[in-house]
Motif scaffolding. Sequence first.
Motif, PDB file in Angstrom:
ATOM      1  N   ILE A 198      12.256  -1.996   0.861  1.00  0.00           N
ATOM      2  CA  ILE A 198      12.149  -1.448   2.221  1.00  0.00           C
ATOM      3  C   ILE A 198      13.440  -0.702   2.589  1.00  0.00           C
ATOM      4  O   ILE A 198      13.404   0.377   3.174  1.00  0.00           O
ATOM      5  CB  ILE A 198      11.853  -2.565   3.251  1.00  0.00           C
ATOM      6  CG1 ILE A 198      10.483  -3.200   2.966  1.00  0.00           C
ATOM      7  CG2 ILE A 198      11.881  -2.020   4.683  1.00  0.00           C
ATOM      8  CD1 ILE A 198      10.217  -4.501   3.719  1.00  0.00           C
ATOM      9  N   LEU A 199      14.584  -1.279   2.214  1.00  0.00           N
ATOM     10  CA  LEU A 199      15.869  -0.633   2.540  1.00  0.00           C
ATOM     11  C   LEU A 199      16.006   0.731   1.855  1.00  0.00           C
ATOM     12  O   LEU A 199      16.566   1.665   2.432  1.00  0.00           O
ATOM     13  CB  LEU A 199      17.044  -1.542   2.150  1.00  0.00           C
ATOM     14  CG  LEU A 199      17.249  -2.787   3.008  1.00  0.00           C
ATOM     15  CD1 LEU A 199      18.359  -3.662   2.429  1.00  0.00           C
ATOM     16  CD2 LEU A 199      17.581  -2.424   4.459  1.00  0.00           C
ATOM     17  N   THR A 200      15.493   0.857   0.629  1.00  0.00           N
ATOM     18  CA  THR A 200      15.572   2.170  -0.035  1.00  0.00           C
ATOM     19  C   THR A 200      14.612   3.150   0.630  1.00  0.00           C
ATOM     20  O   THR A 200      14.967   4.299   0.866  1.00  0.00           O
ATOM     21  CB  THR A 200      15.260   2.106  -1.543  1.00  0.00           C
ATOM     22  OG1 THR A 200      13.962   1.565  -1.747  1.00  0.00           O
ATOM     23  CG2 THR A 200      16.275   1.281  -2.296  1.00  0.00           C
ATOM     24  N   GLU A 201      13.412   2.691   0.962  1.00  0.00           N
ATOM     25  CA  GLU A 201      12.458   3.582   1.641  1.00  0.00           C
ATOM     26  C   GLU A 201      13.016   4.041   2.987  1.00  0.00           C
ATOM     27  O   GLU A 201      12.776   5.164   3.415  1.00  0.00           O
ATOM     28  CB  GLU A 201      11.113   2.874   1.840  1.00  0.00           C
ATOM     29  CG  GLU A 201      10.223   2.872   0.598  1.00  0.00           C
ATOM     30  CD  GLU A 201       9.560   4.224   0.310  1.00  0.00           C
ATOM     31  OE1 GLU A 201       9.489   5.054   1.221  1.00  0.00           O
ATOM     32  OE2 GLU A 201       9.128   4.434  -0.835  1.00  0.00           O
ATOM     33  N   ALA A 202      13.741   3.144   3.652  1.00  0.00           N
ATOM     34  CA  ALA A 202      14.296   3.467   4.967  1.00  0.00           C
ATOM     35  C   ALA A 202      15.537   4.351   4.862  1.00  0.00           C
ATOM     36  O   ALA A 202      16.079   4.796   5.868  1.00  0.00           O
ATOM     37  CB  ALA A 202      14.639   2.181   5.712  1.00  0.00           C
ATOM     38  N   TYR A 240       0.834  -1.204   0.000  1.00  0.00           N
ATOM     39  CA  TYR A 240       0.000   0.000   0.000  1.00  0.00           C
ATOM     40  C   TYR A 240       0.867   1.251   0.000  1.00  0.00           C
ATOM     41  O   TYR A 240       1.958   1.277   0.553  1.00  0.00           O
ATOM     42  CB  TYR A 240      -0.926   0.023   1.235  1.00  0.00           C
ATOM     43  CG  TYR A 240      -1.933  -1.092   1.260  1.00  0.00           C
ATOM     44  CD1 TYR A 240      -2.335  -1.712   0.071  1.00  0.00           C
ATOM     45  CD2 TYR A 240      -2.483  -1.544   2.447  1.00  0.00           C
ATOM     46  CE1 TYR A 240      -3.267  -2.744   0.081  1.00  0.00           C
ATOM     47  CE2 TYR A 240      -3.411  -2.572   2.470  1.00  0.00           C
ATOM     48  CZ  TYR A 240      -3.792  -3.177   1.290  1.00  0.00           C
ATOM     49  OH  TYR A 240      -4.704  -4.190   1.304  1.00  0.00           O
ATOM     50  N   LEU A 241       0.356   2.290  -0.619  1.00  0.00           N
ATOM     51  CA  LEU A 241       1.020   3.581  -0.788  1.00  0.00           C
ATOM     52  C   LEU A 241       2.201   3.458  -1.749  1.00  0.00           C
ATOM     53  O   LEU A 241       2.141   3.955  -2.851  1.00  0.00           O
ATOM     54  CB  LEU A 241       1.436   4.188   0.559  1.00  0.00           C
ATOM     55  CG  LEU A 241       1.834   5.650   0.517  1.00  0.00           C
ATOM     56  CD1 LEU A 241       0.671   6.544   0.105  1.00  0.00           C
ATOM     57  CD2 LEU A 241       2.368   6.111   1.868  1.00  0.00           C
ATOM     58  N   ARG A 242       3.279   2.838  -1.318  1.00  0.00           N
ATOM     59  CA  ARG A 242       4.409   2.488  -2.190  1.00  0.00           C
ATOM     60  C   ARG A 242       5.024   1.237  -1.586  1.00  0.00           C
ATOM     61  O   ARG A 242       4.921   1.021  -0.377  1.00  0.00           O
ATOM     62  CB  ARG A 242       5.507   3.586  -2.191  1.00  0.00           C
ATOM     63  CG  ARG A 242       5.107   4.919  -2.762  1.00  0.00           C
ATOM     64  CD  ARG A 242       6.291   5.894  -2.661  1.00  0.00           C
ATOM     65  NE  ARG A 242       6.852   5.974  -1.322  1.00  0.00           N
ATOM     66  CZ  ARG A 242       6.368   6.735  -0.350  1.00  0.00           C
ATOM     67  NH1 ARG A 242       5.338   7.506  -0.562  1.00  0.00           N
ATOM     68  NH2 ARG A 242       6.920   6.727   0.843  1.00  0.00           N
ATOM     69  N   THR A 243       5.709   0.440  -2.422  1.00  0.00           N
ATOM     70  CA  THR A 243       6.324  -0.772  -1.868  1.00  0.00           C
ATOM     71  C   THR A 243       7.306  -0.384  -0.766  1.00  0.00           C
ATOM     72  O   THR A 243       8.133   0.505  -0.961  1.00  0.00           O
ATOM     73  CB  THR A 243       7.078  -1.560  -2.948  1.00  0.00           C
ATOM     74  OG1 THR A 243       8.035  -0.689  -3.538  1.00  0.00           O
ATOM     75  CG2 THR A 243       6.138  -2.083  -4.011  1.00  0.00           C
TER      76      THR A 243
END
Lengths: 235, 79
Positions: free
Chosen positions: A91-95, A56-59
């Motif tokens: 997740i690592l890029t979003e973080a 949801y929203l973005r991966t």
Amino acid sequence: MKFGIIVFPGSNCDHDCYHAVKHVFGQNAEYIWHKETSLKGFDCIILPGGFSYGDYLRTGAIARFSPVMQEVAAFAKNGGLVMGICNGFQILTEAGLLPGVLMRNKTLKFICKNVNIRVENNQTVFTKAYQKNQVLNIPIAHADGNYFADRDTIKRLEDNNQIVFRYSDKDGKITEHANPNGSVNNIAAIINKTGNVLGAMPHPERVCESILGGEDGRMIFDGIIKNSQEAIGCR
Amino acid sequence: MKAKVYVTLKKGVLDPQGKAVANALETMGYKEVKGLRIGKFIEIELDGASQKDGEKRVKEMCEKLLANTVVEDYRIEIV
């Protein structure tokens, strides 16, 4: 060596990772629920593939605020080994633990097939068991694997040798045709500057046994385990 | 109080979804379509906060979660 596999709501490659680490390589492995707030005693953390929070929203956008992610960031900062596979990479890029972002595939399609990738950097903990320019056949399974970053970031990644795998043809040629998802410069995997956080769209954990269709992913785990044994030897 | 948040792809970032929809419109005969970008619209209901503080906090929400500022821009309207 003790591997921790983070389980987010919607992770679905956690069992594959556990199986590879525990049963193929005979290492200690434990699942870590995303609400956990300690990573004490672990040597390597794997963020597995899947669809955390339903994409949801973005991966990866919501998963990165799971309580355990603060610990993952601290673990990485202290030099701990972190490997994000597929959704784990997102997740690592979003973080912010890895630069850039994984956008919708150029074709707009979910792609589930084996692809060829070329080893660009075999000087990392994760890839030291491979030869430079070795071509691996490894599955991908994603809708959002189109790696993008601004020009300066890409230049920095290239200059620092942080691109670990690139999509290639079977002879190791980097062509547009071999690029399944539109990633900038055929990027399939990158590593952070300090060399302890790897993000990869391909799934090495799925090709660790010939009965499952290949063994080209084995050497990532071999590299990690060998590195840990050497570190113990030094103490 | 409500906040309306528009999240759009930055200029220069490829939008394959927008391109596919633009192509579809063109096939349907809408030859005037010269470009199309797809974004997100988020409506947030807020309680309490004064308008100024509210906007500041919505901006924070955008920076932290609602938009990925590597590839996206956002615009906030407080109504």
